[in-house]
Design a protein around this motif. Structure first.
Motif, PDB file in Angstrom:
ATOM      1  N   GLY A 156       0.823  -1.208   0.000  1.00  0.00           N
ATOM      2  CA  GLY A 156       0.000   0.000   0.000  1.00  0.00           C
ATOM      3  C   GLY A 156       0.855   1.255   0.000  1.00  0.00           C
ATOM      4  N   LEU A 188      -6.243   9.892  -3.967  1.00  0.00           N
ATOM      5  CA  LEU A 188      -6.623   8.756  -3.133  1.00  0.00           C
ATOM      6  C   LEU A 188      -7.618   7.843  -3.854  1.00  0.00           C
ATOM      7  N   LEU A 190      -6.127   4.121  -3.948  1.00  0.00           N
ATOM      8  CA  LEU A 190      -6.741   3.054  -3.158  1.00  0.00           C
ATOM      9  C   LEU A 190      -7.131   1.834  -3.984  1.00  0.00           C
ATOM     10  N   VAL A 244      -4.545  -0.621   2.843  1.00  0.00           N
ATOM     11  CA  VAL A 244      -5.145   0.692   3.090  1.00  0.00           C
ATOM     12  C   VAL A 244      -4.326   1.428   4.149  1.00  0.00           C
ATOM     13  N   VAL A 287      -1.248   2.811   2.515  1.00  0.00           N
ATOM     14  CA  VAL A 287      -1.479   4.035   1.733  1.00  0.00           C
ATOM     15  C   VAL A 287      -1.499   5.242   2.663  1.00  0.00           C
TER      16      VAL A 287
END
Lengths: 334, 308
Positions: free
Chosen positions: A86, A101, A105, A239, A242
């Protein structure tokens, strides 16, 4: 060396959701997190805001590991790889100017799902110690692969010169907004994992932790259930990756080092295996302890290590269990 | 790549493999006999290197320093067994992983407090300085030959000990089925202690021997630990023969893979980039090997007899 001897089967007694506060605690915890920025701004302690933000992000990663390790009894020792996937997705896409994003994602989720499906399909054919070791091996492969990303800094890592935008707006550049975005993800992740655990699927996963043969004899395909859980858990961890890359504005292979996987395991053990909100609690306890000790002395890791050893030797079942035992006085069980 | 260079790379691979074997031998016995995952085994290697560095500097003699370092490594191993590990044998693997992970932090930091974070170097003993000509003006250091020979000698002794003595027989029996050995009236706790302390000493010996050719620094045990785990998993847990074969395979694969992949990548990448990419990729080779072995033979290449 059976699965039972290794997985959570041998770890503390099975149903670990006996805490009466179980439905309330997560809400209280989320509310406390939600109020935090107001307190931080009022007192001017914005440094703490970024620390608590990191706690919220790591809590998502810990929660995702708890799904397979705590609930599923699969001791994965390579979970940091998913966080790293991520983080690198965010880093590389921001670097390439496509860092929104809403773009990052889906890509991160897809990559984590692909990596999870491949490594999971191979790992889940083994059990016990072999499973711990093969997940470690895949984690190390990801680690060294990131070191080989020469165009993106290789060993030195990659600095993000800006954070991801959200639908074109630079929301994450604002500390407080970033915090609430992270918290939103944590709340969503918690709700999702809770729902998974409560579902028929989740019960089968839990049952397979304690007795895979029995679950199989009920007509469930244990391998497929575990694989699905493994993939979902990896996607959720990506996630966290990220968000982590955006928060630190930096990505490096160190995110995927095996020590990071060890720390994630430690977080959910402090919290209490399989008691989802314990994973959140454990992440908070871990990072706060790290922060407190490192403020104390440069040799804080010494104290930290001693605490880990003592924790394992003298407590079983983590903070959630400790709280339970404290609240029901004299209830010395296990 | 010429034959000479290939020979040198093979020698380097052997030397790495044999050092890995010394670390892995203790680990595989502890794992096999006690069913105990000891992440702190790598720090025993580091402790060996530090003790050797300090004691060689203190006594001024390589041989004396080495012997004292071994005694020290043995003592520390016994202390750790008595204080901590003994209480973990009956626990789940997860608890063992965690507690020994904590011990790694403790020992790495202790070493940093005593000797500082900067790497220290150890001089090659005078008698083993110099190099052997390998033809065409290529030299190979005598000390590296000495490591290969010393490690082979220790491996031979270990084989004798395990195959030909009573205690070795008990250890083999323990690796196959510890509860039965215990039920037959053997003091299994004493056996555990001996195996553990002996393994710690072997790892310490590997660290001490490697000290003059590596930089001795905190955390040096961590990478060795992971490699040793790869070795014992490939070889089959509890199997000394398996550890020996796997250690050589891993040592050679890592060394040769590294140098060949640089050459290969140079064909289509600039040299600096080729080195960078090859470093990462070739490190991944052994993990790919481990994953493949685990996938097809979860019990390893040469599992200990009687284990399922």
């Amino acid at each position: 060396m059976s699965a039972e001897a290794t997985g959570a089967g041998a770890a503390p007694p099975a149903p670990r959701r006996a805490l009466a506060l179980d439905g309330v605690s997560p809400l209280v915890l989320l509310a406390l997190f939600g109020l935090f920025p107001l307190v931080a701004i009022a007192t001017g302690q914005t440094y703490w805001l970024s620390l608590v933000n990191r706690i919220v992000i790591m809590a998502i990663a810990a929660l995702s590991l708890d799904l397979i390790l705590g609930v599923g009894g699969l001791v994965s020792f390579g979970h940091a790889a998913f966080v790293g996937i991520g983080a690198y997705t965010a880093g590389i896409m921001v670097d390439g100017g496509r860092g929104d994003l809403l773009l990052v994602l889906p890509v991160a989720l897809a990559l984590a799902a692909a990596f999870g499906a491949f490594t999971g399909a191979a790992s889940l054919r083994t059990k016990g110690v072999a499973f711990i070791m093969i997940t470690l091996a895949f984690g190390q492969m990801a680690f060294f692969f990131s070191q080989a990303l020469y165009a993106y800094g290789g060993d030195d890592g990659l600095t993000l010169f800006e954070r991801s935008t959200v639908a074109g707006f630079p929301v994450l550049e604002n500390k407080v907004a970033f915090f609430y975005v992270s918290l939103g993800f944590l709340a969503a992740a918690y709700t999702l994992v809770r729902a998974i655990v409560g579902s028929r699927f989740g019960r089968a996963l839990q049952g397979a932790r304690d007795n895979p043969v029995r679950v199989a004899s009920f007509g469930f395909d244990v391998f497929r259930i575990r694989l699905a859980a493994y993939v979902m858990s990896g996607m959720l961890a990506s996630v966290a990756g990220v968000l982590l890359a955006n928060q630190a504005e930096f990505v490096s292979p160190a995110y995927m080092a095996w020590q990071r996987s060890g720390e994630l395991i430690f977080m959910i053990i402090i919290g209490g295996l399989g008691s989802l909100w314990g994973a959140v609690l454990g992440a908070a306890a871990f990072l706060l302890l790290e922060e407190a000790l490192s403020g104390f002395s440069e040799h804080w890791k010494l104290a930290f290590g001693v605490l880990i050893v003592l924790f394992v030797l003298f407590t079983r079942g983590g903070l959630a269990d400790l709280l339970r035992r404290l609240t029901s006085r004299g209830g010395a069980r296990g | 790549m010429s034959i000479t260079l290939l020979t040198i790379q093979v020698l380097n691979g052997l030397q790495l493999g044999l050092l890995l074997f010394l670390v892995a031998a203790g680990l595989t016995l502890v794992f096999g006999v006690m069913d105990f995952i000891n992440l702190a085994h790598g720090v025993q290697y580091m402790v060996g290197a530090y003790l050797a560095a300090a004691l060689i500097a203190y006594t001024g003699s390589f041989a004396l320093g080495l012997v004292l370092a071994l005694v020290g490594a043995l003592a520390i191993g016994l202390a750790m067994e008595g204080l901590i590990f003994r209480h973990l044998y009956a626990r789940s693997h997860l608890d063992q992983v965690l507690a020994t992970f904590g011990l790694i932090l403790v020992l790495n930091e202790t070493v940093k407090m005593i000797w500082g974070a900067a790497p220290i170097s150890v001089a090659v003993p005078e008698a083993l300085q110099g190099a052997v000509a390998m033809g065409e003006g290529v030299l190979y250091p005598v000390y590296r030959f000495a490591i290969i020979l010393a490690a082979l000698a220790v491996a031979g002794l270990l084989w004798l000990l395990i195959e030909k003595t009573r205690i070795g027989m008990l250890v083999r029996a323990g690796a196959s089925n510890a509860p039965i050995v215990s039920a037959l009236g053997v003091d299994i706790n004493r056996l555990f202690m001996i195996v553990f302390a002996f393994g710690a000493m072997l790892a310490g010996f590997a660290g001490a021997m490697a000290a003059p050719i590596l930089s001795v620094e905190p955390g040096m045990g961590d990478s060795v630990l992971i490699l040793a785990f790869v070795v014992i998993v490939i070889g089959g847990i509890g199997s000394i023969r398996g550890a020996f074969a796997a250690a050589l395979i891993v040592g050679l694969l890592d060394t040769l893979g590294r140098s060949y992949s640089v050459d290969l990548l140079r064909l289509f990448l600039p040299p600096a980039a080729a080195r960078g990419v090859a470093g990462g990729l070739s490190s991944a080779f052994i993990y790919i090997l481990m994953a493949v072995v685990l996938f097809f033979r979860p019990e390893g290449l040469m599992p200990a007899r009687g284990r399922t």
